[in-house]
Design an enzyme around this catalytic site. Structure first.
Site, PDB file in Angstrom:
ATOM      1  N   CYS A  73      59.066  -6.900  23.139  1.00 50.01           N
ATOM      2  CA  CYS A  73      60.390  -6.549  23.667  1.00 50.01           C
ATOM      3  C   CYS A  73      60.430  -6.759  25.183  1.00 50.01           C
ATOM      4  O   CYS A  73      59.786  -6.024  25.937  1.00 50.01           O
ATOM      5  CB  CYS A  73      60.682  -5.090  23.312  1.00 50.01           C
ATOM      6  SG  CYS A  73      62.130  -4.388  24.113  1.00 50.01           S
ATOM      7  N   CYS A 104      61.595  -3.787  27.213  1.00 56.55           N
ATOM      8  CA  CYS A 104      60.548  -2.748  27.193  1.00 56.55           C
ATOM      9  C   CYS A 104      59.487  -3.034  28.254  1.00 56.55           C
ATOM     10  O   CYS A 104      59.055  -2.134  28.970  1.00 56.55           O
ATOM     11  CB  CYS A 104      59.875  -2.672  25.825  1.00 56.55           C
ATOM     12  SG  CYS A 104      60.964  -2.195  24.473  1.00 56.55           S
TER      13      CYS A 104
END
Length: 148
Positions: free
Chosen positions: A69, A72
């Site tokens: 991600c 993230c």
């Protein structure tokens, strides 16, 4: 008797009692010696997360993330800054939902990054999406009273 705070060691999972007045003095786990309130983000597994979320008396903000991600990964330095800003009043941890898919199921995570704030055995609030450290600090301060 001095007021104590129950904390789960985020490294070994052992329960510890720390005098509240000593939270700012870098207390260590009585079993493994890891810092209990170090101002760093701890990586958790599901078992340790469940134990800490259920029994800790200090607020715990958890980042649900995955290595694939992009937001993230971009969020990681901001989350670390927030950990330093909130210590010793709040601990921050992260759990990799790719390595711990049961965590995403257990906590009904729909998208990442997702943040859940736990305090005294219950989920207090959630926040989704990458954010600067100041937003995370304001989020926690808005949900946890100053003398929590």
């Amino acid at each position: 008797m001095a007021e104590t705070v129950k904390l789960t060691c985020l490294d070994c999972g052992q329960a510890n009692r720390v005098p509240a007045a000593r939270l700012g003095a870098a207390p260590k786990c009585g079993v493994c010696g890891a810092g209990l309130v170090a101002g760093k983000v701890a990586a958790l597994d599901l078992r340790t997360l469940e134990k800490a979320a259920k029994s800790d008396e200090l607020p715990l903000l958890v980042d649900f993330w995955a290595p694939w991600c992009g937001p993230c990964r971009a969020m990681a330095p901001e989350f670390q800054k927030a950990a330093q800003m909130l210590a010793p009043r709040v601990r921050l941890a992260k759990i990799d939902t790719q390595s711990n898919p049961d965590a995403a199921i257990r906590y009904s995570i729909q998208g990442i990054p997702a943040f859940i704030l736990f305090h005294r055995g219950r989920e207090v609030a959630r926040l989704a999406g990458a954010r600067p450290a100041a937003d995370l600090v304001a989020f926690v301060q808005g949900k946890i009273p100053a003398r929590a």
